[in-house]
Design a protein around this motif. Structure first.
Motif, PDB file in Angstrom:
ATOM      1  N   ILE A  42      -8.773  -4.748 -43.198  1.00 43.02           N
ATOM      2  CA  ILE A  42      -7.663  -3.770 -43.242  1.00 43.02           C
ATOM      3  C   ILE A  42      -7.434  -3.652 -44.679  1.00 43.02           C
ATOM      4  O   ILE A  42      -7.226  -2.652 -45.371  1.00 43.02           O
ATOM      5  CB  ILE A  42      -6.507  -4.154 -42.525  1.00 43.02           C
ATOM      6  CG1 ILE A  42      -6.759  -3.917 -41.260  1.00 43.02           C
ATOM      7  CG2 ILE A  42      -5.157  -3.364 -42.834  1.00 43.02           C
ATOM      8  CD1 ILE A  42      -5.843  -4.619 -40.250  1.00 43.02           C
ATOM      9  N   LEU A  67       3.239   3.220 -40.896  1.00 45.59           N
ATOM     10  CA  LEU A  67       3.804   2.078 -40.134  1.00 45.59           C
ATOM     11  C   LEU A  67       4.511   2.644 -39.074  1.00 45.59           C
ATOM     12  O   LEU A  67       4.441   1.849 -37.981  1.00 45.59           O
ATOM     13  CB  LEU A  67       4.734   1.362 -41.139  1.00 45.59           C
ATOM     14  CG  LEU A  67       4.073   0.668 -42.312  1.00 45.59           C
ATOM     15  CD1 LEU A  67       5.076  -0.101 -43.031  1.00 45.59           C
ATOM     16  CD2 LEU A  67       3.065  -0.237 -41.865  1.00 45.59           C
ATOM     17  N   ILE A  70       1.680   3.064 -36.480  1.00 46.47           N
ATOM     18  CA  ILE A  70       1.066   1.639 -36.122  1.00 46.47           C
ATOM     19  C   ILE A  70       2.307   1.070 -35.223  1.00 46.47           C
ATOM     20  O   ILE A  70       1.673   0.330 -34.084  1.00 46.47           O
ATOM     21  CB  ILE A  70       1.291   0.690 -37.225  1.00 46.47           C
ATOM     22  CG1 ILE A  70      -0.299   1.132 -38.093  1.00 46.47           C
ATOM     23  CG2 ILE A  70       0.962  -0.744 -36.847  1.00 46.47           C
ATOM     24  CD1 ILE A  70      -0.189   0.634 -39.277  1.00 46.47           C
ATOM     25  N   THR A  74       1.036   0.051 -31.441  1.00 49.91           N
ATOM     26  CA  THR A  74       0.862  -0.971 -30.957  1.00 49.91           C
ATOM     27  C   THR A  74       1.586  -1.419 -29.627  1.00 49.91           C
ATOM     28  O   THR A  74       1.154  -2.402 -28.838  1.00 49.91           O
ATOM     29  CB  THR A  74       1.591  -2.012 -31.885  1.00 49.91           C
ATOM     30  OG1 THR A  74       1.134  -2.002 -33.242  1.00 49.91           O
ATOM     31  CG2 THR A  74       1.682  -3.641 -31.618  1.00 49.91           C
ATOM     32  N   THR A 311      -4.773  -2.083 -33.790  1.00 50.48           N
ATOM     33  CA  THR A 311      -4.154  -0.810 -34.026  1.00 50.48           C
ATOM     34  C   THR A 311      -3.953  -0.524 -35.564  1.00 50.48           C
ATOM     35  O   THR A 311      -4.172   0.655 -35.701  1.00 50.48           O
ATOM     36  CB  THR A 311      -2.758  -0.870 -33.543  1.00 50.48           C
ATOM     37  OG1 THR A 311      -2.989  -1.349 -32.029  1.00 50.48           O
ATOM     38  CG2 THR A 311      -2.011   0.311 -33.692  1.00 50.48           C
ATOM     39  N   SER A 312      -3.753  -1.402 -36.517  1.00 53.31           N
ATOM     40  CA  SER A 312      -3.559  -1.079 -37.861  1.00 53.31           C
ATOM     41  C   SER A 312      -4.771  -0.864 -38.432  1.00 53.31           C
ATOM     42  O   SER A 312      -4.853  -0.010 -39.041  1.00 53.31           O
ATOM     43  CB  SER A 312      -3.193  -2.360 -38.597  1.00 53.31           C
ATOM     44  OG  SER A 312      -1.736  -2.866 -38.185  1.00 53.31           O
ATOM     45  N   GLN A 315      -5.687   2.762 -37.371  1.00 52.88           N
ATOM     46  CA  GLN A 315      -4.636   3.850 -37.920  1.00 52.88           C
ATOM     47  C   GLN A 315      -4.750   4.089 -39.671  1.00 52.88           C
ATOM     48  O   GLN A 315      -4.669   5.160 -39.969  1.00 52.88           O
ATOM     49  CB  GLN A 315      -3.165   3.387 -37.679  1.00 52.88           C
ATOM     50  CG  GLN A 315      -2.808   3.443 -36.207  1.00 52.88           C
ATOM     51  CD  GLN A 315      -3.202   5.153 -35.948  1.00 52.88           C
ATOM     52  OE1 GLN A 315      -3.923   5.052 -34.967  1.00 52.88           O
ATOM     53  NE2 GLN A 315      -2.312   6.078 -36.241  1.00 52.88           N
TER      54      GLN A 315
END
Length: 361
Positions: A42, A67, A70, A74, A311-312, A315
């Motif tokens: 990441i 964010l 995310i 999440t 998830t981060s 995205q």
């Protein structure tokens, strides 16, 4: 072992013994190295996209919405994680979000409830439809794939029918007090001008962190969580050990429905209204986050922190490729490849673990 990355434990309870011990999946827990690896990837991608497009670092144009997405996805990943922990899957996670959001829209527009009272109504609706799904699975013995797929179609028709009957523009547009603030304000705005949080971190992130804390605590500190993991590890051994497997299946699906409801609320807050298509794009992200993070498709091991990292990663890739001008079709291809790699990694990890268990026995 971190409290947020868990497998079915070596000592569930005194009641969990005998046959259960024969099916323990040693070495299956997502490790620290895997989470560090995700974090490293990441970081590299953030640096790459930031150097390629300086706007990627813009707090308002890029970081804040990133964010916010995310945070929502999440929670979607946690909704899928809840059923993956018992070896099931929930293909209706998006429709459950839409079903719950429908009740929230009714609560705000027709019942005139405040923001969090309406959220509670939606959470109860999500938990109820999830519990019903789990009950159908236990009573009929039909695979969760088939039942949740059927539930997806049922909810699609039901939600569309309700919106056509109770709305004029296919949306509940009533906005309770506080909804706009949740969508637009950051943690830095909570303290009336005092610096207490980053202006780039949305307030919706608090919902994701709360969900992570509750789910992590459930699996690491409670008997119910440990029994869910044992059911996912081997349902027959769990039943022979005295664990009420049918109730645990209903519990897992109810939790999945409640988390899907929370995600639907967060998406509705982001969009500014409650519409019938809420959650329509939830299914693939619901698998990507937990599977990339180390949650096993076969059940018995979950990773809450890994879900956030997985998830981060997805995205960040989506945001970066979008800012670099990659079209939607190509973007979907990349995400499909990522999902395929994630599923393949899970199978490889399962095979390696099985060989090690056989070799050591």
């Amino acid at each position: 072992m971190s409290a947020m990355e868990l497998r079915e434990p070596d000592h569930v309870d005194e009641a969990v013994s005998g046959p259960a011990k024969a099916v323990r999946r040693f070495g299956r827990t997502p490790g620290f190295a895997q989470r560090v690896g995700l974090l490293l990837v990441i970081t590299i991608l953030v640096l790459f996209f930031g150097s390629a497009r300086s706007a990627f670092y813009s707090q308002q144009l890029s970081v804040f919405p990133l964010l916010r997405d995310i945070a929502t996805l999440t929670v979607v990943g946690l909704a899928q994680l809840a059923v993956l922990s018992i070896g099931h899957m929930n293909l209706a996670v998006g429709r459950m979000a839409a079903f719950s959001a429908m009740f929230m829209g009714l609560a705000y527009q027709d019942w005139h409830l405040p923001l969090y009272a309406g959220l509670l109504v939606g959470l109860l609706a999500g938990a109820a439809i999830g519990a019903l799904t789990g009950w159908i699975i236990t009573v009929t013995g039909v695979n969760s794939f088939v039942v949740t797929l059927a539930m997806d179609f049922v909810l699609l028709g039901l939600v569309s029918l309700v919106y056509s009957q109770f709305t004029t523009a296919a949306a509940f547009t009533a906005k309770p007090a506080g909804m706009d603030q949740l969508r637009n304000l950051s943690l830095g705005d909570l303290c009336a001008g005092q610096v207490c949080g980053s202006p780039a971190v949305p307030q919706l992130m608090l919902f994701a962190l709360a969900a992570m804390g509750i789910v992590g605590y459930l699996y690491s500190r409670t008997r119910v969580g440990r029994e869910l993991l044992l059911v996912g590890s081997n349902v027959t051994a769990a039943q022979l050990s005295g664990i009420p497997a049918s109730r645990r299946i209903v519990t897992a699906h109810a939790m999945s429905g409640a988390l899907a409801a929370l995600a639907g609320f967060m998406l509705a807050v982001t969009a500014g209204s409650f519409t019938a298509d809420i959650g329509g794009d939830f299914m693939i992200p619901s698998f990507l986050g937990p599977v990339l993070g180390g949650t096993l498709l076969a059940g018995g091991a979950v990773s809450v922190v890994g879900t956030l990292l997985g998830t981060s990663l997805v995205q960040v890739i989506r945001q970066g490729l979008t800012m670099m001008g990659i079209g939607l079709e190509s973007l979907n291809i990349y995400l499909g490849v990522i999902l395929l790699v994630a599923l393949s990694t899970d199978r490889v990890r399962d095979a390696i673990s099985t060989r090690r268990t056989v070799a050591s026995s």
